[in-house]
Design a protein around this motif. Structure first.
Motif, PDB file in Angstrom:
ATOM      1  N   ALA A   1       0.925  -1.140   0.043  1.00 22.50           N
ATOM      2  CA  ALA A   1      -0.150   0.335  -0.092  1.00 22.50           C
ATOM      3  C   ALA A   1       0.722   1.397   0.046  1.00 22.50           C
ATOM      4  N   ALA A   2       2.007   0.488   0.808  1.00 18.36           N
ATOM      5  CA  ALA A   2       2.751   2.210   0.404  1.00 18.36           C
ATOM      6  C   ALA A   2       3.761   2.689  -0.284  1.00 18.36           C
ATOM      7  N   LYS A   3       3.536   1.753  -1.435  1.00 16.60           N
ATOM      8  CA  LYS A   3       4.457   1.616  -2.481  1.00 16.60           C
ATOM      9  C   LYS A   3       3.630   1.864  -3.537  1.00 16.60           C
ATOM     10  N   VAL A   4       2.812   2.074  -3.536  1.00 15.58           N
ATOM     11  CA  VAL A   4       1.430   2.269  -4.528  1.00 15.58           C
ATOM     12  C   VAL A   4       0.694   3.590  -4.224  1.00 15.58           C
ATOM     13  N   ARG A   5       1.191   4.193  -3.115  1.00 14.82           N
ATOM     14  CA  ARG A   5       1.397   5.886  -2.460  1.00 14.82           C
ATOM     15  C   ARG A   5       2.025   6.175  -2.547  1.00 14.82           C
ATOM     16  N   GLY A   6       3.403   5.390  -2.741  1.00 19.70           N
ATOM     17  CA  GLY A   6       4.596   6.701  -3.032  1.00 19.70           C
ATOM     18  C   GLY A   6       4.654   7.179  -1.747  1.00 19.70           C
ATOM     19  N   VAL A   7       5.295   6.020  -0.798  1.00 17.28           N
ATOM     20  CA  VAL A   7       5.566   6.884   1.207  1.00 17.28           C
ATOM     21  C   VAL A   7       6.033   5.786   1.276  1.00 17.28           C
ATOM     22  N   VAL A   8       7.311   6.217   1.890  1.00 17.86           N
ATOM     23  CA  VAL A   8       8.034   5.549   3.718  1.00 17.86           C
ATOM     24  C   VAL A   8       7.445   4.917   4.582  1.00 17.86           C
ATOM     25  N   LEU A   9       7.290   3.901   4.983  1.00 20.28           N
ATOM     26  CA  LEU A   9       6.751   4.050   6.072  1.00 20.28           C
ATOM     27  C   LEU A   9       7.933   2.770   7.134  1.00 20.28           C
ATOM     28  N   CYS A  10       8.084   4.106   7.923  1.00 20.74           N
ATOM     29  CA  CYS A  10      10.604   3.644   9.042  1.00 20.74           C
ATOM     30  C   CYS A  10       9.965   4.251   9.627  1.00 20.74           C
ATOM     31  N   PRO A  11       8.814   3.030  10.501  1.00 18.71           N
ATOM     32  CA  PRO A  11       8.809   3.285  11.804  1.00 18.71           C
ATOM     33  C   PRO A  11      10.722   3.071  12.641  1.00 18.71           C
ATOM     34  N   GLY A  12      10.507   3.788  13.836  1.00 19.45           N
ATOM     35  CA  GLY A  12      11.953   3.027  14.649  1.00 19.45           C
ATOM     36  C   GLY A  12      12.996   3.788  14.155  1.00 19.45           C
ATOM     37  N   VAL A  13      13.178   5.115  13.988  1.00 19.42           N
ATOM     38  CA  VAL A  13      14.374   5.905  13.494  1.00 19.42           C
ATOM     39  C   VAL A  13      14.912   6.556  15.049  1.00 19.42           C
ATOM     40  N   GLY A  14      14.703   5.808  16.158  1.00 17.56           N
ATOM     41  CA  GLY A  14      16.230   5.983  17.676  1.00 17.56           C
ATOM     42  C   GLY A  14      16.182   5.298  17.231  1.00 17.56           C
ATOM     43  N   PHE A  15      16.879   4.835  19.041  1.00 17.25           N
ATOM     44  CA  PHE A  15      17.219   4.097  19.288  1.00 17.25           C
ATOM     45  C   PHE A  15      17.227   2.501  19.385  1.00 17.25           C
ATOM     46  N   ASP A  16      15.480   2.908  19.183  1.00 22.24           N
ATOM     47  CA  ASP A  16      14.777   1.263  18.890  1.00 22.24           C
ATOM     48  C   ASP A  16      14.691   1.815  17.419  1.00 22.24           C
ATOM     49  N   VAL A  17      15.237   1.738  16.496  1.00 17.17           N
ATOM     50  CA  VAL A  17      16.435   0.345  16.308  1.00 17.17           C
ATOM     51  C   VAL A  17      17.754   0.713  15.252  1.00 17.17           C
ATOM     52  N   ILE A  18      17.678   1.851  15.542  1.00 17.48           N
ATOM     53  CA  ILE A  18      19.100   2.266  14.201  1.00 17.48           C
ATOM     54  C   ILE A  18      20.371   1.321  14.508  1.00 17.48           C
ATOM     55  N   PRO A  19      20.393   1.676  15.893  1.00 13.63           N
ATOM     56  CA  PRO A  19      22.066   0.556  15.995  1.00 13.63           C
ATOM     57  C   PRO A  19      22.118  -0.361  16.411  1.00 13.63           C
ATOM     58  N   THR A  20      20.572  -1.572  16.806  1.00 18.21           N
ATOM     59  CA  THR A  20      20.950  -2.690  16.444  1.00 18.21           C
ATOM     60  C   THR A  20      20.726  -3.568  15.193  1.00 18.21           C
ATOM     61  N   ASP A  21      20.181  -2.318  14.425  1.00 19.92           N
ATOM     62  CA  ASP A  21      19.425  -2.417  12.788  1.00 19.92           C
ATOM     63  C   ASP A  21      20.705  -2.830  11.629  1.00 19.92           C
ATOM     64  N   CYS A  22      21.737  -1.760  11.950  1.00 18.61           N
ATOM     65  CA  CYS A  22      22.622  -1.496  11.343  1.00 18.61           C
ATOM     66  C   CYS A  22      23.700  -2.626  11.935  1.00 18.61           C
ATOM     67  N   VAL A  23      23.777  -2.815  12.718  1.00 16.38           N
ATOM     68  CA  VAL A  23      24.602  -3.772  13.328  1.00 16.38           C
ATOM     69  C   VAL A  23      24.087  -5.698  12.489  1.00 16.38           C
ATOM     70  N   ALA A  24      22.655  -5.547  12.405  1.00 15.38           N
ATOM     71  CA  ALA A  24      22.157  -6.534  11.994  1.00 15.38           C
ATOM     72  C   ALA A  24      22.712  -6.617  10.745  1.00 15.38           C
ATOM     73  N   ALA A  25      23.105  -5.685   9.607  1.00 18.21           N
ATOM     74  CA  ALA A  25      23.593  -5.198   8.371  1.00 18.21           C
ATOM     75  C   ALA A  25      24.115  -5.572   7.994  1.00 18.21           C
ATOM     76  N   LYS A  26      25.901  -5.223   8.376  1.00 20.18           N
ATOM     77  CA  LYS A  26      26.809  -5.530   9.067  1.00 20.18           C
ATOM     78  C   LYS A  26      27.497  -7.402   8.868  1.00 20.18           C
ATOM     79  N   LEU A  27      26.484  -7.351   9.802  1.00 22.55           N
ATOM     80  CA  LEU A  27      26.963  -9.111  10.054  1.00 22.55           C
ATOM     81  C   LEU A  27      26.140  -9.845   9.103  1.00 22.55           C
ATOM     82  N   LYS A  28      24.969  -9.485   8.883  1.00 19.35           N
ATOM     83  CA  LYS A  28      24.640  -9.937   7.437  1.00 19.35           C
ATOM     84  C   LYS A  28      25.342 -10.152   6.047  1.00 19.35           C
ATOM     85  N   ALA A  29      26.380  -9.006   6.020  1.00 22.16           N
ATOM     86  CA  ALA A  29      27.448  -8.567   4.949  1.00 22.16           C
ATOM     87  C   ALA A  29      28.499  -9.960   5.730  1.00 22.16           C
ATOM     88  N   LEU A  30      28.858 -10.079   6.283  1.00 21.64           N
ATOM     89  CA  LEU A  30      29.794 -10.905   7.003  1.00 21.64           C
ATOM     90  C   LEU A  30      29.947 -12.242   6.481  1.00 21.64           C
TER      91      LEU A  30
END
Length: 356
Positions: free
Chosen positions: A121-150
């Motif tokens: 629905a968000a893609k159809v409307r051209g809208v981003v839904l990005c909850p968790g743009v604070g401590f929940d969950v920026i640091p852990t989200d970035c660490v998860a992505a780093k580990l997936k790359a590793l």
């Protein structure tokens, strides 16, 4: 933080008069931005708007169902009004209708899953839904992505953090609401309910090995959408006494969910819980840790040290808002912070350094 990426597009901070909301307003103004501040208290919202010379709007979340004018002209809404279980869906739906990007500072698993369910629905409307743009969950989200790359073939992901930041009143109330639901982990791609403090292990988050226990942190949802790793757990340090206390509370979860008990606990929070002042925040840092395993039994870990949760929430949310109002204005769909802005997002936030 980039203070040159200023936009003339209108955007709103709802829940701007709360502890985290006020920090974010301060940081946004410092970055040269002019958000519209909004909330339900006419007196508080007007005072905040006058303090920073900003436009304001006063309304209750429920009014969004019946009035398109409340978000009229907004290109983005940052929701800081928790508990987000009570506010996020209404604001997201209003943003979809108005074609405004939606971000918030939640850490609630159900909110992340609900946002992910609105991806198409968000893609159809051209809208981003990005909850968790604070401590929940920026640091852990970035660490998860780093580990997936590793380790691209990882089958198990464990994340955790060692923080001394304490709770704001809003975060404490959200935690009280979550107690009756117990713990959450992800098993074979599915979110599974488990007891409070269901698992314990010794972890070196970056400041030395500590006893740690599982918690129902937002990454049980977001890290899966980010990495597609099917088994996910999140840990924080806990003393043996704390672990025992939480395990005992498993017997009383139905009682903790009663309306009267919830009301009493939240009133106690309102009286006793205050967010830390600037001097206290400056002295607090957080270790963030992650570990991946694959089917062959190989293990890789990753650690960073970051600023306290409140500073990350203020800087991170403003940074994501800037991106969506400028360089990423054409993005759409459900996103986690690192999916949207890359796994180096946390490294761009002041106070981040390697803890390895």
């Amino acid at each position: 933080m980039n203070t040159n990426n200023v936009t003339s597009k209108n955007w709103m901070i709802y829940g701007a008069t709360g502890y985290s909301g006020q920090l974010i307003v301060e940081r946004a103004v410092k970055a040269g931005m002019k958000p519209v501040v909004a909330g339900r208290s006419d007196e508080k919202v007007k005072a905040l708007a006058e303090q920073y010379g900003l436009d304001h709007r006063v309304f209750n979340i429920e009014m969004l169902d019946n009035s398109d004018a409340l978000l009229s002209g907004m290109h983005l809404v940052l929701n800081c009004a928790g508990p987000f279980s009570q506010t996020a869906e209404v604001v997201m739906q209003a943003c979809l209708k108005q074609q405004a990007h939606y971000i918030d500072i939640t850490g609630e698993i159900d909110v992340f899953e609900m946002a992910a369910s609105l991806n198409e629905a968000a893609k159809v409307r051209g809208v981003v839904l990005c909850p968790g743009v604070g401590f929940d969950v920026i640091p852990t989200d970035c660490v998860a992505a780093k580990l997936k790359a590793l380790m691209p073939d990882a089958t198990h992901l464990s994340l955790g953090f060692d923080s001394r930041s304490g709770f704001s009143p809003g975060t404490a109330k959200t935690s009280v609401e979550a107690l009756p639901q117990g713990g959450k982990v992800r098993v074979d791609g599915k979110i599974v309910a488990v007891p409070l403090a269901a698992k314990t292990r010794k972890i070196d988050f970056g400041g030395g090995e500590k006893l740690a226990m599982t918690i129902p942190w937002g990454d049980v949802s977001t890290a899966y959408h980010n990495t597609q790793i099917p088994n996910i757990e999140v840990y924080i340090p806990g003393s043996p006494a704390m672990v025992k206390q939480l395990k005992r509370m498993n017997w009383f979860k139905p009682i903790l969910g009663l309306g009267l008990v919830q009301k009493l606990l939240k009133k106690r929070i309102e009286k006793k819980v205050k967010g830390p002042d600037e001097a206290t925040r400056a002295q607090l840092t957080t270790f963030v840790w992650g570990e991946v395993k694959n089917a062959a039994g190989d293990v890789k870990d990753y650690r960073i040290e970051v600023a306290n949760g409140y500073e990350i929430t203020a800087d991170g949310s403003v940074m994501v808002a800037q991106a969506l109002l400028n360089d990423y204005a054409d993005a759409s769909g459900y996103q986690t912070p690192s999916m949207l802005l890359g796994d180096d997002l946390i490294e761009k936030i002041p106070g981040t350094q390697s803890a390895s």
